[in-house]
Design a protein around this motif. Sequence first.
Motif, short mmCIF file in Angstrom:
data_model
loop_
_atom_site.label_atom_id
_atom_site.label_comp_id
_atom_site.label_asym_id
_atom_site.label_seq_id
_atom_site.Cartn_x
_atom_site.Cartn_y
_atom_site.Cartn_z
N TYR A 24 0.82 -1.21 0.00
CA TYR A 24 0.00 0.00 0.00
C TYR A 24 0.86 1.26 0.00
CZ TYR A 24 -3.12 -3.75 1.12
OH TYR A 24 -3.79 -4.93 1.08
N SER A 25 1.79 1.34 0.90
CA SER A 25 2.64 2.54 0.99
C SER A 25 3.87 2.46 0.08
CB SER A 25 3.13 2.74 2.42
OG SER A 25 4.10 1.76 2.76
N LYS A 26 4.27 1.24 -0.26
CA LYS A 26 5.51 1.01 -1.02
C LYS A 26 6.74 1.48 -0.24
CE LYS A 26 3.11 -0.15 -4.73
NZ LYS A 26 2.09 -1.08 -4.37
N PHE A 27 6.60 1.72 1.05
CA PHE A 27 7.68 2.21 1.90
C PHE A 27 8.20 1.07 2.75
CE2 PHE A 27 9.39 4.70 5.54
CZ PHE A 27 10.26 5.52 4.82
N LYS A 28 9.23 0.41 2.25
CA LYS A 28 9.80 -0.75 2.93
C LYS A 28 10.80 -0.31 4.00
CE LYS A 28 9.16 -4.02 -0.78
NZ LYS A 28 9.61 -5.35 -1.12
N VAL A 29 10.68 -0.95 5.17
CA VAL A 29 11.55 -0.61 6.29
C VAL A 29 12.13 -1.91 6.86
CG1 VAL A 29 11.71 0.51 8.56
CG2 VAL A 29 10.07 1.36 6.86
N GLY A 30 13.41 -1.87 7.16
CA GLY A 30 14.07 -2.99 7.83
C GLY A 30 14.66 -2.51 9.14
N ALA A 31 14.60 -3.36 10.16
CA ALA A 31 15.16 -3.02 11.46
C ALA A 31 15.97 -4.19 11.99
CB ALA A 31 14.06 -2.65 12.45
N ALA A 32 17.06 -3.87 12.65
CA ALA A 32 17.89 -4.88 13.30
C ALA A 32 18.18 -4.40 14.71
CB ALA A 32 19.18 -5.11 12.53
N LEU A 33 17.86 -5.23 15.67
CA LEU A 33 17.93 -4.90 17.09
C LEU A 33 19.13 -5.61 17.71
CD1 LEU A 33 16.30 -3.65 19.54
CD2 LEU A 33 15.22 -5.90 19.71
N LEU A 34 19.96 -4.86 18.41
CA LEU A 34 21.15 -5.42 19.07
C LEU A 34 20.86 -5.66 20.54
CD1 LEU A 34 24.16 -6.19 18.88
CD2 LEU A 34 24.68 -3.79 19.41
#
Length: 134
Positions: A24-34
């Motif tokens: 829908y938004s085409k706004f891809k987000v990736g997150a990596a938690l330490l």
Amino acid sequence: MEIQKYHNLIEEAKKVRKNSYAPYSKFKVGAALLCEDGDIYVGCNVENASFGLTCCAERNAIFNAVATGKNRFTAIAVVVNSPQPCTPCGACRQVLNEFCHDMDIIMVNIRGKMKVEVTPLSELLPRSFDAKSL
């Protein structure tokens, strides 16, 4: 703040961003938690036609870690394909604050010249609400 120490964290966030479900938004987000022990947990945003059911990458990374018994974190990298780095949304800031008010937030854009910004969560969520507030 030395950005190089977060290189692996940023790379993991870049990789998981590709798995994002954002029709829908085409706004891809990736997150990596330490985690404090050095383990890394990842998450990507998952959208839903009922927008309120969408879950951000940051919360998915936290929930992934908590599901395996982890709850002590030191940093999270958030990668987006935009001209500038993005901060976590308010809901994600509050969830991150539940576990660590002092964690570093590493914000990275990958469009154009990559820019990395690092700020403590306490600056993004001043005077936060937590159990001590009750």
